[in-house]
Each structure stands twice: as C-alpha cells, then as structure tokens.
Design a protein around this motif. Structure first.
Motif, mmCIF file in Angstrom:
data_model
loop_
_atom_site.group_PDB
_atom_site.id
_atom_site.type_symbol
_atom_site.label_atom_id
_atom_site.label_comp_id
_atom_site.label_asym_id
_atom_site.label_seq_id
_atom_site.Cartn_x
_atom_site.Cartn_y
_atom_site.Cartn_z
ATOM 1 N N HIS A 405 0.868 -1.180 0.000
ATOM 2 C CA HIS A 405 0.000 0.000 0.000
ATOM 3 C C HIS A 405 0.906 1.232 0.000
ATOM 4 O O HIS A 405 1.998 1.217 0.582
ATOM 5 N N THR A 419 0.294 -4.709 -4.900
ATOM 6 C CA THR A 419 -0.964 -4.673 -4.163
ATOM 7 C C THR A 419 -1.660 -6.026 -4.251
ATOM 8 O O THR A 419 -1.318 -6.887 -5.069
ATOM 9 N N SER A 507 -6.767 -4.808 3.188
ATOM 10 C CA SER A 507 -6.681 -3.960 2.004
ATOM 11 C C SER A 507 -8.015 -3.313 1.664
ATOM 12 O O SER A 507 -8.055 -2.328 0.925
#
Length: 518
Positions: A405, A419, A507
């Motif tokens: 991130h 990611t 996430s």
C-alpha cells in the motif's frame, strides 16, 4: 485487523438465504459449480466410506478437520461421504469432482491429492460460511497450475518451527502445494549438516540485523518433522542451498572452500577451482537429499557477480579456466552450475535455480527455472525459448517484501509495488503466452525475503492477504477469476485468520490496519 461488521453481515446473509440460493464461500474458487436446491447437513454424525487403502491418511486428516468445524464422526451414520479413486481420465492428479445431495456426498479423483483438495473445499465452505451444511450440486475442479508456491527466507531472519508449520497449514487450506524454503545465504546457515557441524554452530550465528545473534537453525529431526507435517497436507518442500554465491555464512565456518568476495560482500562465493569444493558441496547435498523427498533441490545460482572479484586472481580458478577453455568468470559460474546439476542427477534429483541458470545450458529435462527479475522480460523469453519449465515469481508483483500500500514504509519499492489486486491480476495482467509457452509455465510463486522483517508479526502482515490472492490466481482459471467475488469471500477469510492469531493487512479498509512498528 478485524473487519467485524462486514463479516457478520456476510455470515448472516449465508445463514439466512433460502435453501435454493446457498452460495460457496471458498478461496480459491472452484472452476465449475452447478448448484442445486438444498444442502448436505453436517450437524448429524457423518461417515467416511472408501475401499481405497491409499486414502487412509486423507481420511484420518479430515476426520480431525471436520471435528474442528463442528461435525461429528459416526461410523454408523447413514450420512456418508464416499471417497473413490477413478482410474485415469483426469488431466491433473489434483483434480476432483464432488456430487453433493441431501443424503450423501460422492468425491472422486484419480489420485489422493485430488481427494485431499475436494475435502478441503468442503472443509473451507463449512469453516468460512458459518453454515453447518454445504450446497447441493456438482463441483468439478482442477488447478490452473501444477506449481502453486510460497517461499520463506529464513537465512536473513529465523522464525522457527511453529511459524513454519502455521504457514504450511494455511498454504494447504488455500490449495498451495509448494513451500520453497530458503535455508542458506550470506547472513546465516539454517540446516544441520552432520558431516560439517560448524555450518550451524558457526555459520548459524547472526542474521541480517545482528551479525552476533546466537546461532539459530533447524536440526535434522526438526526438518523431518516439518517435512512429514507438510506431506500430510500435500505440500512439497523444496529446500534452497545457495551456491556458488551467497555463501558467506558457510565460508565463515569452512573458509578453506571460499572463493572470496569484496568489501560489500565478504567471502561471498565458494571456490569453483578446487575439486575439494565439489566434494564438500556434494556431501552437503547428499544429506539434504536424505531429508527432503522433493524431486527438486534449489541451488540458487543468482547474483554471483556481486562478489566474485577474487576469482580473477585465484590460481585454482585460473587453472580451471585454462583446463576447461572457459573465457570469462561467467563461464566459470556456468561450469559450476552444470557440475553441481550433474551431482544432483546422480542423486536422482533435479535442479531448480533462479533465472541466471538459463545461460548455463543445464538440461531442460532435469531443471526448472524461477524467473524473478521482472525488469528482464528477455530472460523469461530465453527460458521459454530454450524449453525450460518455468515458475513465474517476478519481484513485481510477487515479492511479498515489497510494500502493498502506498502508505507503507517498511518494505521495498521499485517503480511500483505489489498490491493485493496486482497479485490477483497476475499473470494475465502482464503476459500473453502462446500455447507452446503456456505448457512450459509450471506455475507461480510468492516470495518473502526477510531483510526488513524479523518477527512473526511482520511475516503475517506482508504475507496476508496477498497469499490468498496468489492462491486463487494459481488455482482458478483466468476465465473464472472474479475480483469482486474474491473480495467478498476475503471477508470471512479475515475472520479465519483472526481465529488463527494470524495478522494481516486489511486492504479493503487500510485505515483499520496500520503498518506494524519496525
């Protein structure tokens, strides 16, 4: 690290849906699902039924696993799970077929591996959905790739048997089947070799953070225990014994086999000019081969140029170059790899190595290449053009030591990072292989190098949830991947990780999971 409200809503949704609309909450998602009304109820006792002696281990394993999710085992129950090995007809030994109705389940496969993965689908559905039943219908499933891997570097920092077992157990739940164990490198040597005890008593001292840290390593009994634990879960362990570079820890212990290094990388190489070096390394590999039943032994073979300067003035290496008509130090490196590959062949093993081995002209019938340099697409193309089975593990997006991130600081970057979505989109996001090339792609693998990570907390945070995305990219075919479905199914998986005391980066709501303190 919790995502409580969305998880509870999902579980309520799963529990409250009408009978005809039960859904599968499984990752990686099965490739063919034909739903029918109703479900097979596990609230009553269940009975495993099979006439196959080779399935005894799988049955024993899942009898225990089913108890974990609230099912009871009753040999007299009429609620049966029939396990059957069907001879031939399946492209993969890991393929399986489930026929599920309200009264029984029939699971067929051509190999115990397929039975294992079919049972894992049932177990995961019960564990993640919150239901005590699985949907009726037919599930036909097979993995996209034969190699679905994860690598842990324990030379730079050592994490120990408990953590390794936990990772392997989670890999098995996600149908990942290859644990690449990076056991030796410059900071420390982590595997006991009885013929050369100083490899661990001296070479095991230190780590990337503290070169004076007490020796940490795995005894041979530890390794046998972990290998057996992994085998029960259909996970193959491929050990990496790095050579001819990344040898500093070994050379601290036995400097007579050192080929030197430089100021930044001291005593970095083994000496390819001495016959005694090959005898030494062969003896080491013979012990390693005795510990690991894997058909492959990974010899590294990467980044030798970091510390081979003294090869230029080494009399034995210069004599080797004259004797073998080698024109450069790179030729010496390749000579070394070919010679050690031959030693593995004599042990009935195959060579695995990083993509530098492509130029060494080792046999493509007894070698596998791990393509890791994402900035060197030509190296991948060379590997495929030369017919090498190839594992895709490019730094971006499959090195899990890269940040996941933009707000994260402790981790690597290289004109980008990896990611969760990048991992999920790979490999079709960047590659369009021909049919011939596709046949050579053995699989994909996530790698966690540990220069920057010295605790279980960091291993968890960098690995999850990217390992979950890796698992679905490795198993579920390109046409059946669905990012939104994956994100939905990730919510109950977060709760499962919480129950296992495994940390992760959320996430979906990054603000809820700040980066751990270094």
């Amino acid at each position: 690290m919790k995502q409580i409200l969305p998880i509870l809503l999902l579980i309520v949704f799963c529990n409250c849906q009408p009978e005809e609309t039960q859904i599968w909450v499984v990752t990686p998602y099965p490739n063919t699902v034909a739903a029918e009304p109703g479900g097979f109820d596990f609230k009553q006792g269940i009975n495993f039924e099979t006439s196959e002696p080779t399935l005894e281990g799988v049955v024993s394993f899942f009898q225990k696993k089913m108890v974990e999710v609230g099912a009871s085992i009753d040999a007299e129950s009429g609620k049966k799970i029939h396990l059957e090995l069907a001879k031939g007809g399946e492209k993969s030994p890991e393929a399986y077929k489930l026929h599920i109705n309200k009264s029984d389940i029939k699971l067929t496969a051509s190999h115990p591996k397929g039975i294992f993965y079919g049972m894992m689908t049932l177990w995961q559905q019960l564990k993640l959905s919150g239901n005590k039943s699985v949907p009726c219908g037919v599930v036909e499933d097979a993995p996209r790739y034969a190699h679905r891997g994860f690598m842990l570097d324990e030379s730079r920092h050592f994490f120990g048997k408990k953590k390794v077992k936990q990772l392997i157990d989670l890999m098995a739940a996600l149908k990942l089947n290859t644990f690449h164990w990076h056991l030796t490198d410059s900071p420390g040597w982590r595997v006991e070799i009885k013929a050369y005890p100083k490899l661990t008593t001296i070479g095991g001292i230190g780590n990337h953070t503290n070169p004076e840290a007490p020796a940490r390593f795995y005894t041979q009994e530890d390794i046998k225990e972990i290998v057996a634990f992994a085998a029960e879960r259909q996970v193959e362990i491929i050990p990496e014994i790095d050579m001819p570079g990344h040898a500093t820890a070994a050379n601290r212990a036995y400097p007579e086999f050192s080929g030197g290094g430089n100021e930044k990388h001291p005593e970095f190489t083994f000496d390819p000019g001495k016959d005694a070096t090959y005898q030494y390394l062969t003896t080491i590999l013979e012990e390693v081969v005795g510990l690991f039943p894997s058909q492959y032994i990974h010899l590294g073979g990467d980044e030798v140029h970091f510390g081979n300067e003294k090869w230029k003035s080494n009399d034995s290496i210069q004599a080797l170059m004259n004797r073998e008509n080698l024109s450069s130090l790179v030729d010496v490196e390749h000579y070394f790899i070919r010679r050690m590959a031959n030693e593995l062949t004599q042990m009935d093993k195959k060579l695995a190595g990083w993509d530098e081995i492509v130029e060494s002209d080792v046999s493509n019938q007894s070698s596998v290449v791990y393509w890791w340099r994402h900035d060197k697409e030509d190296q991948l193309q060379k590997s495929l053009d030369k017919g090498y089975p190839t594992v895709l593990c490019p730094r971006i997006p499959l090195y899990f030591d890269f940040v996941q991130h933009d707000s994260h600081e402790n981790g690597r970057r290289w004109d980008g990072f990896g990611t969760l979505e990048d991992v999920y989109a790979y490999p079709e996001s960047t590659h369009d292989f021909s049919d011939k090339e596709t046949k050579l792609i053995k699989g994909i693998q996530g790698n966690l190098w540990t220069e920057k990570f010295d605790s279980d907390i960091w291993v968890d945070f960098m690995t999850f949830p990217r390992m979950v995305a890796l698992a679905e990219s490795a198993w579920t075919t390109k046409n059946n991947k669905n990012l939104e479905r994956f994100r939905t199914n990730l919510l109950p998986f977060y709760e499962f990780l919480d129950s296992q005391d495994v940390g992760y980066f959320n996430s979906l709501q990054p603000e809820l999971t700040p980066e751990p303190k270094p």
